[in-house]
Design an enzyme around this catalytic site. Structure first.
Site, short mmCIF file in Angstrom:
data_model
loop_
_atom_site.label_atom_id
_atom_site.label_comp_id
_atom_site.label_asym_id
_atom_site.label_seq_id
_atom_site.Cartn_x
_atom_site.Cartn_y
_atom_site.Cartn_z
N ARG A 67 0.82 -1.23 0.00
CA ARG A 67 0.00 0.00 0.00
C ARG A 67 0.85 1.27 0.00
O ARG A 67 0.39 2.34 -0.36
CB ARG A 67 -0.99 -0.03 1.17
CG ARG A 67 -0.34 -0.07 2.53
CD ARG A 67 -1.27 -0.70 3.57
NE ARG A 67 -0.50 -1.28 4.64
CZ ARG A 67 -0.28 -0.70 5.80
NH1 ARG A 67 -0.80 0.48 6.07
NH2 ARG A 67 0.44 -1.30 6.72
N SER A 125 -4.09 4.19 7.14
CA SER A 125 -4.01 2.75 6.94
C SER A 125 -3.96 2.37 5.46
O SER A 125 -3.31 1.41 5.07
CB SER A 125 -5.25 2.13 7.58
OG SER A 125 -4.93 0.95 8.18
N GLU A 150 -19.08 2.87 3.76
CA GLU A 150 -18.51 2.41 2.49
C GLU A 150 -19.49 2.50 1.33
O GLU A 150 -19.08 2.60 0.17
CB GLU A 150 -17.99 0.97 2.64
CG GLU A 150 -16.82 0.83 3.61
CD GLU A 150 -17.25 0.80 5.07
OE1 GLU A 150 -18.46 0.64 5.35
OE2 GLU A 150 -16.37 0.94 5.96
N PHE A 195 -14.55 -4.38 3.27
CA PHE A 195 -15.72 -3.46 3.26
C PHE A 195 -15.90 -2.79 1.90
O PHE A 195 -16.98 -2.32 1.58
CB PHE A 195 -15.56 -2.39 4.34
CG PHE A 195 -14.92 -2.90 5.61
CD1 PHE A 195 -15.42 -4.04 6.23
CD2 PHE A 195 -13.81 -2.28 6.16
CE1 PHE A 195 -14.82 -4.54 7.37
CE2 PHE A 195 -13.21 -2.78 7.30
CZ PHE A 195 -13.71 -3.92 7.91
N HIS A 210 -5.55 -4.35 2.65
CA HIS A 210 -5.63 -5.40 3.66
C HIS A 210 -6.35 -6.63 3.14
O HIS A 210 -7.14 -7.26 3.84
CB HIS A 210 -6.30 -4.88 4.94
CG HIS A 210 -5.49 -3.83 5.64
ND1 HIS A 210 -5.06 -2.70 5.00
CD2 HIS A 210 -5.04 -3.75 6.92
CE1 HIS A 210 -4.36 -1.96 5.86
NE2 HIS A 210 -4.33 -2.57 7.02
N ASP A 237 -5.58 -9.61 12.77
CA ASP A 237 -6.96 -9.12 12.77
C ASP A 237 -7.98 -10.26 12.60
O ASP A 237 -9.15 -10.11 12.96
CB ASP A 237 -7.17 -8.08 11.66
CG ASP A 237 -6.67 -6.70 12.07
OD1 ASP A 237 -6.42 -6.50 13.28
OD2 ASP A 237 -6.54 -5.84 11.19
N ARG A 279 -1.66 -6.00 3.23
CA ARG A 279 -1.31 -5.09 4.32
C ARG A 279 0.17 -5.12 4.68
O ARG A 279 0.81 -4.09 4.82
CB ARG A 279 -2.11 -5.48 5.57
CG ARG A 279 -1.73 -4.64 6.76
CD ARG A 279 -2.22 -5.23 8.05
NE ARG A 279 -1.83 -4.38 9.17
CZ ARG A 279 -1.91 -4.75 10.43
NH1 ARG A 279 -2.38 -5.93 10.73
NH2 ARG A 279 -1.55 -3.95 11.39
#
Lengths: 284, 324
Positions: free
Chosen positions: B19, B46, B67, B92, B118, B126, B176
């Site tokens: 990212r 993020s 979203e 999402f 991610h 997570d 991620r």
């Protein structure tokens, strides 16, 4: 743009109602109640409020109209025909194979539509995005209008937009809700209560105008007043009668998603021509 | 074959989250293209959109944890002539807002640039809720959508810049965790193109995203076993570069596909569809086998789900047994 008298606009609105009936009867399916109730809103928009030019649908200064409740597209198709965007003969192709007039509106088939819609609740956000783009382009007098149904206010996406628009102080957007109190499964207050609707929008930071949405002068006045209010984004709650103008359709949620058959259409057209018996001569 | 000009990774390489490349690419676009705008759903740092947001605050819109609004505002911005990049976690975006992407972006044909970060099990601790594994199949099934999955941060940067010039809706998935940087500034990248990173004769290994690095690591293991593999990196999953893939599998007649996502309908599905129509051969799809992820370190998880070089080696032997 040509100026029309209120009397003239009321006659146009009545003609549009009749064409909606003819079109839906011919199609054999489609939504009756919502489109009939929204005739004054669309007549006001296309014949008085919107900055547009049917001969130049991609005019770079035109106002934008987003129809969030795409199932009410019959009223838009007919109004577009009366405004000169579509040949009236084409109205009889509604919902047929190969027609540009899809059951729900598709932008890629009609260059003067600004968005494809049908699935509910996403029009207000799209209008917000367009309004932001115009702000970035310094086109502050270019307005984005969005027509929403009341049933679609059940959708979470609407309330995401309701929070977003006041936060970003979007002033070149005017929203109008067709508050006709019906949705597919019944009356809105039974299916999923929306009241106190005005207080809800106010709590989200909106300036709310409430009007009789079947009074064309009131509709035009509300749109004009909206442009004068810049402290908050504007939403107009337009109280309308579903199936307006046709006695047996009015206020009956069963007409939400049904088209009239031949006999019903004949009766409806007769009612519209005589203004429910108020006048005796039927002008064809 | 084009020389891929990769890092000489056998001698060493650095790790960087993919990212980060997106963040740099978007910042560059801020400078070079005034139509580029950005929206984020409360994950600005993020998703590395913060670089753009800080440099061009008037062109950045914070959406909050919403979203559906993220992509529909994006659709509107595109209708107003902008090139919107909209970012959140892949779980999402597109996980939460699929219908809005379908109607207001794809059917509406608006060039919104959807960033799902991610993605994959390498999200790690997570756990399953945030490890998006179905994004490729969801986005691949949509008409008009271009599906991108860059392999490292440098390729992600190039991919981001290329997206702004692509007239179609795009989805780009990003992992991620810090991932090996195996491409260089000179490595070619074009939307729609797959690249032969290692020529070989015995077996085609097709991979996307960070999995390509695992594929590269398997070269030497398999060479010791006497298997000369051809590695094809597929950063564009849709439209699939059929020509490059068919040229390879008609030569090797056996194929492994590796991706960090569900095997149903992902890159493995796409390759199997292509092969079954034009050149049926044995294919093994390595990926997540119809289950959800779980918490762990990225290394533990890649091992557990069979997505490391050792598992690639085992699968290579297995698929070659079935070659006709």
């Amino acid at each position: 743009m040509k100026q029309y008298s209120i009397e003239r606009l009321e006659i146009i609105a009545n003609d549009i109602r009749q064409d909606i009936i003819r079109m839906l009867e011919h199609a054999g399916s489609g939504h009756s109640a919502g489109p009939l109730g929204e005739v004054e809103i669309y007549t006001a928009l296309y014949f008085s409020v919107l900055k547009h030019d049917p001969s130049k649908p991609d005019w770079s200064e035109r106002d934008i109209l987003i129809q969030s409740n795409g199932h009410c597209v019959p009223v838009r198709y007919v109004t577009l025909a009366h405004a000169g965007y579509i040949d009236k003969k084409e109205l009889m192709t509604l919902r047929q194979f190969g027609s540009r007039l899809q059951g729900h509106p598709e932008r890629l088939r009609l260059p003067f539509l600004e968005s494809t819609s049908g699935p509910l609740g996403s029009g207000l956000s799209q209008a917000a995005g367009i309004a932001l783009a115009f702000r970035l382009n310094a086109q502050l007098k270019r307005y984005v209008y969005v027509v929403m149904g009341d049933g679609e206010l059940d959708e979470g996406n609407v309330w995401e937009a309701a929070m977003f628009i006041p936060k970003h102080k979007i002033h070149n957007l005017i929203a109008i809700i067709d508050r006709n109190n019906i949705q597919i499964d019944g009356f809105t207050e039974n299916v999923m209560p929306l009241e106190d609707l005005k207080a809800k929008w106010q709590a989200f930071g909106w300036h709310v105008l409430e009007i009789d949405g079947n009074n064309i002068e009131a509709v035009i006045d509300a749109f004009e007043m909206s442009k004068a209010i810049i402290e908050k984004p504007i939403i107009i709650i337009a109280h309308t009668i579903p199936g307006k103008g046709v006695d047996f359709m009015e206020e009956d949620f069963k007409w939400h998603g049904v088209a009239p058959n031949h006999e019903q259409a004949k009766l409806a057209l007769s009612e519209l021509r005589t203004l429910k018996g108020k006048i005796t001569s039927e002008h064809l | 074959m084009v020389d891929p000009k990769l890092v000489d990774f056998r001698k060493g390489y650095i790790n960087e989250p993919i990212r980060k490349g997106f963040g740099r690419g978007l910042l560059t676009l801020g400078k070079t293209n005034s139509d580029v705008v950005a929206c984020c759903a409360d994950l600005t740092e993020s998703t590395q959109m913060n670089l753009f947001a800080e440099a061009y605050p008037e062109r950045f819109f914070e959406i909050g944890v919403a979203e559906q609004n993220l992509v529909t505002v994006g659709s509107g911005l595109a209708a107003g002539g902008k090139i919107p990049f909209v970012s959140s976690y892949a779980a999402f975006n597109p996980g939460r807002n699929y219908e809005q992407i379908r109607t207001t972006i794809c059917l509406n044909d608006r060039p919104v640039k959807i960033i799902g970060s991610h993605a994959g099990v390498s999200v790690g601790p997570d756990g399953a809720t945030h490890q998006m594994l179905e994004d490729i199949v969801l986005m691949r099934a949509l008409p008009n959508m271009v599906v991108l999955s860059p392999g490292d941060s440098i390729e992600a940067e190039k991919c981001t810049i290329a997206m702004a010039n692509d007239p179609q809706p795009n989805y780009m998935r990003l992992a991620r965790e810090a991932s090996a940087v195996y491409t260089t500034l000179e490595t070619p990248f074009k939307i729609g193109q797959a690249y032969v990173y290692e020529p070989g004769e015995d077996l085609t290994i097709i991979s996307t995203g960070a999995m390509t690095f695992q594929a590269l690591l398997s070269i030497d293991l398999l060479f010791k076993d006497g298997i000369d593999v051809e590695i094809i990196h597929v950063p564009t999953i849709k439209p699939l570069d059929k020509k490059t893939i068919l040229a390879s599998i008609t030569k090797t007649r056996a194929c492994l596909v590796i991706e960090e996502g569900q095997i149903a309908g992902g890159l493995g599905g796409a390759v199997a569809e292509l092969a079954s129509e034009f050149f049926p051969i044995p294919i093994i799809r390595l990926g997540i086998q119809d289950r959800f992820g779980e918490s762990g370190t990225p290394t533990e998880l890649l091992q557990y789900f069979g997505l490391d070089a050792n598992h690639i080696r085992l699968a290579a032997h297995k698929v070659l047994l079935n070659r006709r």
